[in-house]
Design a protein around this motif. Structure first.
Motif, PDB file in Angstrom:
ATOM      1  N   VAL A  73       0.855  -1.188   0.000  1.00 20.58           N
ATOM      2  CA  VAL A  73       0.000   0.000   0.000  1.00 20.58           C
ATOM      3  C   VAL A  73       0.892   1.239   0.000  1.00 20.58           C
ATOM      4  O   VAL A  73       1.575   1.522   0.978  1.00 20.58           O
ATOM      5  N   ASP A  74       0.920   1.933  -1.119  1.00 17.48           N
ATOM      6  CA  ASP A  74       1.790   3.108  -1.242  1.00 17.48           C
ATOM      7  C   ASP A  74       1.188   4.330  -0.576  1.00 17.48           C
ATOM      8  O   ASP A  74       1.896   5.174  -0.062  1.00 17.48           O
ATOM      9  N   ALA A  75      -0.134   4.430  -0.649  1.00 16.97           N
ATOM     10  CA  ALA A  75      -0.782   5.626  -0.102  1.00 16.97           C
ATOM     11  C   ALA A  75      -2.183   5.292   0.397  1.00 16.97           C
ATOM     12  O   ALA A  75      -2.793   4.308  -0.020  1.00 16.97           O
ATOM     13  N   ILE A  76      -2.631   6.136   1.310  1.00 14.54           N
ATOM     14  CA  ILE A  76      -4.006   6.051   1.822  1.00 14.54           C
ATOM     15  C   ILE A  76      -4.649   7.404   1.517  1.00 14.54           C
ATOM     16  O   ILE A  76      -4.084   8.440   1.867  1.00 14.54           O
ATOM     17  N   ALA A  77      -5.786   7.383   0.849  1.00 17.51           N
ATOM     18  CA  ALA A  77      -6.480   8.635   0.540  1.00 17.51           C
ATOM     19  C   ALA A  77      -7.861   8.600   1.182  1.00 17.51           C
ATOM     20  O   ALA A  77      -8.554   7.592   1.121  1.00 17.51           O
ATOM     21  N   LEU A  91      -5.474   2.796  12.535  1.00 13.04           N
ATOM     22  CA  LEU A  91      -5.209   1.362  12.392  1.00 13.04           C
ATOM     23  C   LEU A  91      -4.633   1.065  11.014  1.00 13.04           C
ATOM     24  O   LEU A  91      -3.704   0.257  10.872  1.00 13.04           O
ATOM     25  N   ALA A  92      -5.170   1.732   9.999  1.00 15.34           N
ATOM     26  CA  ALA A  92      -4.644   1.556   8.644  1.00 15.34           C
ATOM     27  C   ALA A  92      -3.179   1.986   8.611  1.00 15.34           C
ATOM     28  O   ALA A  92      -2.339   1.337   7.993  1.00 15.34           O
ATOM     29  N   HIS A  93      -2.888   3.059   9.318  1.00 12.42           N
ATOM     30  CA  HIS A  93      -1.504   3.542   9.387  1.00 12.42           C
ATOM     31  C   HIS A  93      -0.609   2.518  10.087  1.00 12.42           C
ATOM     32  O   HIS A  93       0.534   2.308   9.705  1.00 12.42           O
ATOM     33  N   ARG A  94      -1.151   1.842  11.100  1.00 11.02           N
ATOM     34  CA  ARG A  94      -0.377   0.813  11.799  1.00 11.02           C
ATOM     35  C   ARG A  94      -0.040  -0.339  10.836  1.00 11.02           C
ATOM     36  O   ARG A  94       1.060  -0.873  10.856  1.00 11.02           O
ATOM     37  N   PHE A  95      -1.014  -0.711   9.988  1.00 14.47           N
ATOM     38  CA  PHE A  95      -0.786  -1.780   9.013  1.00 14.47           C
ATOM     39  C   PHE A  95       0.215  -1.346   7.936  1.00 14.47           C
ATOM     40  O   PHE A  95       1.025  -2.144   7.481  1.00 14.47           O
ATOM     41  N   PHE A  96       0.124  -0.094   7.516  1.00 12.16           N
ATOM     42  CA  PHE A  96       0.930   0.379   6.381  1.00 12.16           C
ATOM     43  C   PHE A  96       1.658   1.664   6.761  1.00 12.16           C
ATOM     44  O   PHE A  96       1.341   2.747   6.253  1.00 12.16           O
ATOM     45  N   LYS A  98       4.347   3.051   6.039  1.00  9.55           N
ATOM     46  CA  LYS A  98       5.097   3.828   5.042  1.00  9.55           C
ATOM     47  C   LYS A  98       4.187   4.571   4.069  1.00  9.55           C
ATOM     48  O   LYS A  98       4.652   5.375   3.259  1.00  9.55           O
ATOM     49  N   ALA A  99       2.898   4.271   4.109  1.00  8.67           N
ATOM     50  CA  ALA A  99       1.975   4.886   3.140  1.00  8.67           C
ATOM     51  C   ALA A  99       1.775   6.365   3.439  1.00  8.67           C
ATOM     52  O   ALA A  99       1.579   6.745   4.588  1.00  8.67           O
ATOM     53  N   HIS A 100       1.826   7.195   2.394  1.00  8.54           N
ATOM     54  CA  HIS A 100       1.440   8.607   2.571  1.00  8.54           C
ATOM     55  C   HIS A 100      -0.039   8.637   2.921  1.00  8.54           C
ATOM     56  O   HIS A 100      -0.784   7.787   2.463  1.00  8.54           O
ATOM     57  N   ILE A 101      -0.471   9.654   3.643  1.00 11.44           N
ATOM     58  CA  ILE A 101      -1.901   9.790   3.929  1.00 11.44           C
ATOM     59  C   ILE A 101      -2.383  11.112   3.338  1.00 11.44           C
ATOM     60  O   ILE A 101      -1.932  12.186   3.742  1.00 11.44           O
ATOM     61  N   LEU A 102      -3.271  11.003   2.349  1.00  6.11           N
ATOM     62  CA  LEU A 102      -3.673  12.171   1.567  1.00  6.11           C
ATOM     63  C   LEU A 102      -5.150  12.486   1.769  1.00  6.11           C
ATOM     64  O   LEU A 102      -5.975  11.578   1.872  1.00  6.11           O
ATOM     65  N   ASN A 155      -9.026  19.422  -7.202  1.00  6.28           N
ATOM     66  CA  ASN A 155      -8.628  19.511  -8.608  1.00  6.28           C
ATOM     67  C   ASN A 155      -7.159  19.835  -8.813  1.00  6.28           C
ATOM     68  O   ASN A 155      -6.780  20.661  -9.639  1.00  6.28           O
ATOM     69  N   ARG A 156      -6.345  19.196  -8.009  1.00  5.58           N
ATOM     70  CA  ARG A 156      -4.906  19.278  -8.210  1.00  5.58           C
ATOM     71  C   ARG A 156      -4.435  17.839  -8.326  1.00  5.58           C
ATOM     72  O   ARG A 156      -4.790  16.999  -7.512  1.00  5.58           O
ATOM     73  N   GLU A 157      -3.631  17.543  -9.346  1.00  5.50           N
ATOM     74  CA  GLU A 157      -3.192  16.168  -9.543  1.00  5.50           C
ATOM     75  C   GLU A 157      -1.974  15.895  -8.687  1.00  5.50           C
ATOM     76  O   GLU A 157      -1.002  16.637  -8.711  1.00  5.50           O
ATOM     77  N   VAL A 158      -2.036  14.809  -7.914  1.00  7.49           N
ATOM     78  CA  VAL A 158      -0.977  14.505  -6.954  1.00  7.49           C
ATOM     79  C   VAL A 158      -0.407  13.122  -7.240  1.00  7.49           C
ATOM     80  O   VAL A 158      -1.162  12.164  -7.424  1.00  7.49           O
ATOM     81  N   GLU A 159       0.916  12.997  -7.284  1.00  9.53           N
ATOM     82  CA  GLU A 159       1.524  11.666  -7.432  1.00  9.53           C
ATOM     83  C   GLU A 159       1.464  10.959  -6.091  1.00  9.53           C
ATOM     84  O   GLU A 159       1.688  11.575  -5.058  1.00  9.53           O
ATOM     85  N   TRP A 160       1.182   9.664  -6.102  1.00  8.14           N
ATOM     86  CA  TRP A 160       1.035   9.007  -4.802  1.00  8.14           C
ATOM     87  C   TRP A 160       1.863   7.732  -4.643  1.00  8.14           C
ATOM     88  O   TRP A 160       1.939   7.171  -3.543  1.00  8.14           O
ATOM     89  N   ALA A 161       2.466   7.216  -5.697  1.00 10.27           N
ATOM     90  CA  ALA A 161       3.217   5.958  -5.547  1.00 10.27           C
ATOM     91  C   ALA A 161       4.548   6.223  -4.842  1.00 10.27           C
ATOM     92  O   ALA A 161       5.048   7.345  -4.835  1.00 10.27           O
ATOM     93  N   ALA A 162       5.130   5.172  -4.259  1.00 11.60           N
ATOM     94  CA  ALA A 162       6.433   5.288  -3.630  1.00 11.60           C
ATOM     95  C   ALA A 162       7.462   5.690  -4.685  1.00 11.60           C
ATOM     96  O   ALA A 162       7.427   5.187  -5.813  1.00 11.60           O
ATOM     97  N   VAL A 163       8.360   6.597  -4.321  1.00 13.56           N
ATOM     98  CA  VAL A 163       9.342   7.121  -5.271  1.00 13.56           C
ATOM     99  C   VAL A 163      10.139   5.988  -5.934  1.00 13.56           C
ATOM    100  O   VAL A 163      10.352   5.982  -7.149  1.00 13.56           O
TER     101      VAL A 163
END
Ligand SMILES: [Zn+2]
Ligand SMILES: [Zn+2]
Length: 478
Positions: A73-77, A91-96, A98-102, A155-163
């Motif tokens: 899971v690269d990101a949580i939105a 809890l989701a953050h505990r599981f993942f 490293k995921a960004h939270i957007l 309406n702003r496009e955001v990259e979310w995958a791990a670099v």
């Protein structure tokens, strides 16, 4: 971003793997439940929403995070700050971890208060209802995680995958929040991969409410659509207008006040509270409801302040209507809920919308149900298996169990339902499917009859679109 992470590639990184799309509905139940959707898109993993189930207790209220434990899971939105969408974010953050939270900027301003409040509620439920698993997370844990939250403009496009993944050629998917018009900060999420797009509606409202304007989903087109279906089992009656409903509410309130009864309007602290307050302010200004104090809850008061302060940032009407000035708002304390005299005409706009136990609405309702002078007015959805839902379904003179702690009650008070929803009508959502032109629609966030209505209606009107009702925890190739 933390230290560089080790990339775990799938057993064979094939072209088809990179191009595949899988979606898992993580709601533990088949009703509206807890929203959480895992999306695997072209080698990247995104969790959309991390809610809790309002009717379940303890860990049973959580989405099925175990199912995706092995996923990347690269990101949580997050779409918006209602508990059924954000309540299990820690809890989701505990599981993942490293995921960004957007989330949207406006949700960013609300989310801390929502989650800290939910710790307080869980602690109270542990003490008073004996739910030993609570709290599922602590104030301290929250404070430790807030620095990874990021708030973005609509309406702003955001990259979310791990670099590292982007560098390894997994592509660079983006997401974009679209104003959903449901509550302050609410959004639908557009996810764009190299080849495919997915749009998730979150909770959406396609008509103007009193404060918030309708969703801004006009330009949305996507290959796959994940859609809420809250109102699928409720058609819009011919001739219905929101204005007519407001007029009916005004007359009903005035009638109760004239007979010196009290009015309880159970609401969510975020969204419903402010929409009803705005309506009351406008009705009082127009002389349709007599001016008087409104009793609200502490958290509702805080969110009302944020609605006022952030008026310039929201897509709303009545931008100069400052609720905290227009109304005489009084925050109810526990003692008042138990002892205040329920005569002389008072208006309570308090949580919770479904009257769950240990809330002001639940405790006030208990005092009012047996008294024919009092009135309880619903203005939003209440699940049939909650105290609010049972009360809503009751007829005058019915005896029923209101809640485990409240016990059996006989209903003598007036109960009315006003359709001032913050959710899209099923007719509007069906039109929206036509606009998006997806090849596949996934139905969620609704009771079975609601989803069935959508499945049948979509198949009839758009026969080429594949419709799926993904079962909890099942991975669906789309
Ligand atoms: Zn919502
Ligand atoms: Zn919801």
């Amino acid at each position: 971003m933390g230290p560089p992470r080790k990339l775990v590639f799938p057993p064979s990184v094939t072209k088809s793997y990179l191009l595949c799309m899988r979606i898992i509905n993580l709601n533990p139940d088949t009703d509206i439940g807890a929203s959480a959707w895992f999306l695997h898109l072209e080698g990247n993993g995104l969790l959309m929403d991390a809610g809790t189930h309002p009717k379940r207790e303890g860990r049973a209220s959580l989405p099925l995070y175990d199912v995706i434990r092995k996923e990347d899971v690269d990101a949580i939105a997050v779409t918006h700050c209602h508990h059924d969408h954000v309540g299990s974010l820690p809890l989701a953050h505990r599981f993942f971890p490293k995921a960004h939270i957007l989330m949207t900027e406006l949700s960013y301003l609300l989310v801390e208060r929502v989650l800290h409040n939910s710790v307080n509620v869980m602690i109270r439920q542990k003490e008073e209802l004996g739910i030993t698993e609570y709290p599922l997370y602590s104030h301290h844990e929250l404070d430790e995680m807030f620095h990874i939250f990021q708030g973005f403009r609509y309406n702003r496009e955001v990259e979310w995958a791990a670099v590292q993944k982007i560098q390894a050629g997994f592509g660079s998917p983006t997401l974009e929040f679209f104003d959903a018009g449901h509550a302050l900060g609410s959004a639908g999420i557009m996810v764009r991969g190299q080849k495919q797009t997915v749009f998730y509606t979150g909770d959406v409202c396609f008509r103007d409410q009193t404060i918030l304007r309708a969703a801004q989903f006009r330009d949305v087109k996507a290959d796959v659509l994940i859609m809420e279906t809250t109102r699928g089992n409720r058609g819009t009656p011919p001739g219905f207008t929101r204005e007519g409903e407001v007029e009916r509410l005004a007359q009903a309130i005035q009638r109760v006040l004239e007979r010196k009864g009290c009015i309880l309007i159970p609401v969510f602290a975020l969204g419903r509270t402010q929409e009803i307050l705005a309506q009351l302010a406008l009705l009082m200004r127009a002389g349709k409801v007599q001016k008087q104090p409104i009793y609200i809850g502490g958290l509702g008061r805080v969110f009302t302040e944020i609605y006022d302060i952030e008026a310039h940032r929201a897509n709303r009407q009545h931008t100069n209507l400052k609720l905290t000035e227009a109304l005489n708002l009084i925050v109810l304390d526990k003692d008042q809920i138990e002892k205040m005299k329920l005569s002389g005409g008072r208006i309570f706009v308090v949580t919770a919308g479904m009257m769950s136990e240990k809330t002001a609405a639940h405790d006030l309702a208990l005092r009012m149900i047996g008294d024919e002078r009092q009135s309880i007015f619903f203005v939003g959805y209440a699940d049939p298996e909650t105290p609010g839902g049972r009360l809503k379904a009751s007829k005058p003179g019915d005896t029923f169990v209101f809640s485990p702690s409240g016990g059996e009650v006989t209903r003598r008070c007036e109960v009315e339902d006003f359709d001032l929803t913050a959710h899209a009508s099923r007719e509007d959502l069906l039109d929206f499917v036509g606009q998006v032109e997806p090849r596949t629609v996934l139905l969620g966030h609704g009771e079975l009859p609601a989803r069935l209505w959508f499945e049948e209606s979509i198949k009839q009107r758009y026969p080429k679109i594949r419709v799926i009702q993904p079962a909890p925890g099942l991975s669906v190739e789309v």
